[in-house]
Design an enzyme around this catalytic site. Structure first.
Site, PDB file in Angstrom:
ATOM      1  N   GLU A 151     -35.711  26.271 -59.485  1.00 36.94           N
ATOM      2  CA  GLU A 151     -36.522  27.177 -60.306  1.00 36.94           C
ATOM      3  C   GLU A 151     -36.877  28.360 -59.420  1.00 36.94           C
ATOM      4  OE1 GLU A 151     -37.122  26.753 -63.415  1.00 36.94           O
ATOM      5  OE2 GLU A 151     -36.602  24.666 -63.709  1.00 36.94           O
ATOM      6  N   LEU A 152     -36.288  29.529 -59.692  1.00 37.50           N
ATOM      7  CA  LEU A 152     -36.352  30.624 -58.722  1.00 37.50           C
ATOM      8  C   LEU A 152     -37.105  31.841 -59.268  1.00 37.50           C
ATOM      9  CD1 LEU A 152     -32.675  30.125 -57.481  1.00 37.50           C
ATOM     10  CD2 LEU A 152     -34.754  29.027 -56.662  1.00 37.50           C
ATOM     11  N   CYS A 174     -43.947  33.179 -61.202  1.00 33.53           N
ATOM     12  CA  CYS A 174     -42.523  33.444 -61.420  1.00 33.53           C
ATOM     13  C   CYS A 174     -42.267  34.066 -62.786  1.00 33.53           C
ATOM     14  CB  CYS A 174     -41.733  32.157 -61.266  1.00 33.53           C
ATOM     15  SG  CYS A 174     -42.329  30.852 -62.352  1.00 33.53           S
ATOM     16  N   GLU A 207     -37.952  41.275 -56.994  1.00 38.42           N
ATOM     17  CA  GLU A 207     -39.214  40.693 -57.432  1.00 38.42           C
ATOM     18  C   GLU A 207     -40.325  41.143 -56.468  1.00 38.42           C
ATOM     19  OE1 GLU A 207     -39.558  36.429 -56.793  1.00 38.42           O
ATOM     20  OE2 GLU A 207     -40.440  36.228 -58.780  1.00 38.42           O
TER      21      GLU A 207
HETATM   22  P1  NAD Z   1     -40.027  30.378 -50.588  1.00 39.61           P
HETATM   23  O1  NAD Z   1     -38.641  30.257 -51.063  1.00 39.61           O
HETATM   24  O2  NAD Z   1     -40.285  31.204 -49.388  1.00 39.61           O
HETATM   25  O3  NAD Z   1     -40.663  28.948 -50.250  1.00 39.61           O
HETATM   26  C1  NAD Z   1     -40.745  27.916 -51.203  1.00 39.61           C
HETATM   27  C2  NAD Z   1     -40.754  26.573 -50.500  1.00 39.61           C
HETATM   28  O4  NAD Z   1     -39.525  26.393 -49.812  1.00 39.61           O
HETATM   29  C3  NAD Z   1     -41.845  26.420 -49.431  1.00 39.61           C
HETATM   30  O5  NAD Z   1     -42.335  25.101 -49.497  1.00 39.61           O
HETATM   31  C4  NAD Z   1     -41.097  26.657 -48.137  1.00 39.61           C
HETATM   32  O6  NAD Z   1     -41.708  26.021 -47.032  1.00 39.61           O
HETATM   33  C5  NAD Z   1     -39.746  26.040 -48.443  1.00 39.61           C
HETATM   34  N1  NAD Z   1     -38.618  26.565 -47.679  1.00 39.61           N
HETATM   35  C6  NAD Z   1     -38.470  27.800 -47.127  1.00 39.61           C
HETATM   36  N2  NAD Z   1     -37.255  27.906 -46.533  1.00 39.61           N
HETATM   37  C7  NAD Z   1     -36.623  26.720 -46.710  1.00 39.61           C
HETATM   38  C8  NAD Z   1     -35.334  26.216 -46.332  1.00 39.61           C
HETATM   39  N3  NAD Z   1     -34.455  26.963 -45.673  1.00 39.61           N
HETATM   40  N4  NAD Z   1     -35.025  24.946 -46.688  1.00 39.61           N
HETATM   41  C9  NAD Z   1     -35.882  24.187 -47.384  1.00 39.61           C
HETATM   42  N5  NAD Z   1     -37.120  24.608 -47.769  1.00 39.61           N
HETATM   43  C10 NAD Z   1     -37.484  25.872 -47.444  1.00 39.61           C
HETATM   44  O7  NAD Z   1     -40.834  30.899 -51.845  1.00 39.61           O
HETATM   45  P2  NAD Z   1     -42.358  31.283 -51.916  1.00 39.61           P
HETATM   46  O8  NAD Z   1     -42.497  32.660 -51.379  1.00 39.61           O
HETATM   47  O9  NAD Z   1     -43.194  30.212 -51.353  1.00 39.61           O
HETATM   48  O10 NAD Z   1     -42.629  31.254 -53.499  1.00 39.61           O
HETATM   49  C11 NAD Z   1     -42.530  32.379 -54.260  1.00 39.61           C
HETATM   50  C12 NAD Z   1     -41.222  32.393 -55.013  1.00 39.61           C
HETATM   51  O11 NAD Z   1     -41.142  31.248 -55.849  1.00 39.61           O
HETATM   52  C13 NAD Z   1     -41.075  33.571 -55.924  1.00 39.61           C
HETATM   53  O12 NAD Z   1     -39.802  34.102 -55.793  1.00 39.61           O
HETATM   54  C14 NAD Z   1     -41.246  32.988 -57.304  1.00 39.61           C
HETATM   55  O13 NAD Z   1     -40.646  33.703 -58.330  1.00 39.61           O
HETATM   56  C15 NAD Z   1     -40.701  31.627 -57.145  1.00 39.61           C
HETATM   57  N6  NAD Z   1     -41.246  30.718 -58.140  1.00 39.61           N
HETATM   58  C16 NAD Z   1     -40.425  30.281 -59.150  1.00 39.61           C
HETATM   59  C17 NAD Z   1     -40.922  29.451 -60.140  1.00 39.61           C
HETATM   60  C18 NAD Z   1     -40.038  28.962 -61.276  1.00 39.61           C
HETATM   61  O14 NAD Z   1     -40.410  28.013 -61.950  1.00 39.61           O
HETATM   62  N7  NAD Z   1     -38.897  29.585 -61.503  1.00 39.61           N
HETATM   63  C19 NAD Z   1     -42.249  29.056 -60.110  1.00 39.61           C
HETATM   64  C20 NAD Z   1     -43.057  29.531 -59.081  1.00 39.61           C
HETATM   65  C21 NAD Z   1     -42.532  30.349 -58.087  1.00 39.61           C
END
Ligand code: NAD
Length: 551
Positions: free
Chosen positions: A284-285, A318, A416
């Site tokens: 979910e991105l 998101c 974004e």
């Molecule tokens: P992020 O990708 O930086 O981090 C998300 C999670 O992934 C954290 O727990 C982080 O520690 C972990 N992570 C980071 N690098 C990793 C790797 N290489 N391998 C495994 N895990 C790793 O995202 P963020 O900045 O924390 O969250 C914001 C983003 O999330 C925004 O882009 C937003 O749109 C998205 N989001 C999407 C939804 C959805 O349902 N589509 C919901 C909420 C947030």
């Protein structure tokens, strides 16, 4: 395509317009701030992290005050392996617990979350800096998901009979088996909702789960784990490991399915790693979500809805709207009303329901928002309101910002922002609106405002987006928990919520029993008939089945 801009400009290029009204919580004197830092609250939660204390610690900071919130021990790669081993052992007995008993755990969690909401609302606000109202969205959402899967989950998981190969003689059933241990990697923006949105259906399906929350919001996830245990979840079925990307990556290497919510950039890495291991991945991105105000919209309602859709959770959602697409027939009226409403928003670190807009969560978020706004201005955009860091309220507050004339090369036109920043584009037809709505790499959420739902549905069919809300920003589709939610294009893979959101954590097993073997009615008998007689019989049989329109 030449796009029109607004006829009237309330503000000159590059000049920050007056920000919203404020009130300030003084961390030195306000007892609510010191309560949030109390070790009495945090210590029992931190003790739940699976750690051997060899990987150091992480100090999280309260966004409202900039003061340290908690020192979290981190999990090492060996801790992740240990967590998955424990979860694997626990899963063996959890999967034998009847599904209706597993569902009872979710239904009890529903009550715990509602009854003890003030406790978790405090934690969510302390870790994320969001308003009380945004925090309550999470409580309400978790209750909805608990109720939905608690009541409906057993039916989603029930074995089903399907037509077998040979009528009467082949009895075929499809059973949904748990995949085993599911890894969940969650972001910081909805610390309760996104810690549990995938965990709950995965548990109900009979899996054990290892959850890695974001380091900024681990306390809330730990509270959720404690609440699940109180609701009756047996020990070890849910494990929590703490840490950043390295811990997340180690988790992917151990589990049987990975559910990830976060940025598109990280999602690509997760998918690649899961692909190497050939495990399932639900992603979910991000989004760059548009809201279209059609010529036949109720302009006042659209302006009110757009304010919530753009600035709810300080834009760190998101599904947030980051692009307003407005038909020229209503553009001036809509923008006048919208900007006036944005200017009237209150910003504060209040721990009650008095604030409309809260803080950004991390310094990196503030930097991203400032970079996007500065870049847009440098590219020729105009600020209709906002455009300023409100360090006078708290270290990470940023005024809700409306931009006009954002050119396509500006960062915030395509990427974004994930903050309280929205741009306005004026279009002269529905067809042009659809083109604009579809012209980013994302396809998570869209919103259409029109007095005619039929008109909205016709437009929705042309929008490449996983959810489309008519006369609402995002809550209508997110809150319809029986319906799948997820992204087209670079916004994700797979769906959460509803049937799709639980089937993702299962393996479908087909068991086909052939009857009549002892009576010479087996397939082997048929195929062993001489001179192609068996094949001739099958050919006739196939023709009959088609004539009967058999499935
Ligand atoms: P992020 O990708 O930086 O981090 C998300 C999670 O992934 C954290 O727990 C982080 O520690 C972990 N992570 C980071 N690098 C990793 C790797 N290489 N391998 C495994 N895990 C790793 O995202 P963020 O900045 O924390 O969250 C914001 C983003 O999330 C925004 O882009 C937003 O749109 C998205 N989001 C999407 C939804 C959805 O349902 N589509 C919901 C909420 C947030």
């Amino acid at each position: 395509m030449a796009r029109r801009t607004l006829a009237r400009m309330p503000s000159t290029p590059g000049t920050p317009a007056p920000g919203p009204q404020i009130s300030v919580l003084d961390p030195e004197t306000d007892p609510r701030a010191s309560y949030l830092l109390s070790p009495a609250l945090t210590a029992p939660l931190v003790a739940r992290i699976l750690t051997s204390h060899s990987a150091g610690s992480h100090r999280s900071v309260a966004p409202f005050t900039g003061q340290p919130l908690v020192d979290l021990p981190l999990s090492s790669t060996a801790d992740v392996e240990r967590a998955v081993d424990r979860a694997r052992d626990a899963q063996r007995y959890w999967t034998d617990v009847p599904v209706l008993e597993r569902a009872e755990v979710l239904l009890r969690l529903h009550d715990i979350v509602l009854d003890r909401q003030s406790e978790v609302l405090d934690l969510i606000q302390a870790e994320s800096g969001k308003t009380r109202a945004s925090a309550f969205e999470e409580v309400g959402d978790v209750a909805q998901v608990c109720r939905h899967y608690g009541v409906r989950g057993a039916a989603y998981l029930a074995p089903r009979r399907v037509r077998g190969m040979l009528p009467v003689l082949t009895q075929t059933r499809v059973t949904l088996l748990p995949v085993g241990v599911v890894g969940v990697i969650a972001p910081w923006n909805y610390p309760l909702t996104l810690a549990l949105a995938d965990v709950l259906p995965a548990l109900l399906a009979g899996n054990a789960v290892v959850l890695k929350p974001d380091p900024q919001t681990t306390l809330t996830a730990l509270w959720a784990a404690a609440a699940l245990e109180e609701a009756g979840l047996p020990e070890d079925v849910l494990q929590i490991v703490a840490g950043g990307g390295d811990v997340g990556a180690a988790l992917i290497d151990e589990v049987d399915h990975i559910a990830f919510t976060g940025s598109t950039a990280t999602g690509r890495k997760i998918a690649a790693r899961a692909g190497e291991r050939l495990i399932g991945a639900t992603l979910e991105l991000g989004g760059k979500n548009p809201l279209y105000v059609a010529a036949d919209a109720d302009v006042e309602a659209a302006a009110t809805g757009a304010v919530r859709a753009c600035f709810g959770n300080t834009g760190q959602l998101c599904m947030s709207i980051e692009r307003l697409v407005v038909h020229e027939a209503v553009a001036d009226a809509f923008v006048d009303s919208f900007v006036a409403k944005v200017k009237a928003l209150t910003m504060s670190p209040a721990m009650d329901y008095s604030a409309d807009v809260g803080s950004l969560t991390t310094p990196a978020q503030l930097e991203r928002v400032e970079t996007h706004v500065d870049d847009a201005i440098a590219c020729g955009a105009r600020i209709l309101t906002g455009g300023v860091h409100r360090g006078d309220i708290g270290p990470l507050f940023y005024a809700p910002t409306v931009l006009d004339r954002v050119p396509p090369q500006a960062l915030c036109a395509q990427e974004e922002t994930f903050g309280p920043v929205v741009s306005v584009t004026v279009v002269s037809s529905d067809a042009e609106a659809v083109t604009v709505m579809n012209e980013t790499e994302f396809g998570l959420n869209a919103s259409i405002w029109t007095r005619s739902v039929a008109h909205g549905r016709a437009l929705a069919r042309q929008v490449r987006s996983g959810t489309v809300n008519i006369n609402d920003g995002y809550a209508a589709s997110w809150g319809s928990v029986e319906a799948p939610m997820g992204g087209f294009k670079s916004s994700g893979l797979g769906r959460r919520h509803g049937r799709e959101g639980i089937e993702a954590y299962t393996e479908a097993q087909t068991v086909a029993a052939q009857l009549g073997v002892g009576m010479g009615l087996s397939l082997d008998t048929l195929f062993s008939l001489p001179e192609g007689r068996g094949q001739a019989m099958l050919t006739g049989g196939l023709r009959v089945l088609k004539a009967l329109r058999a499935r």
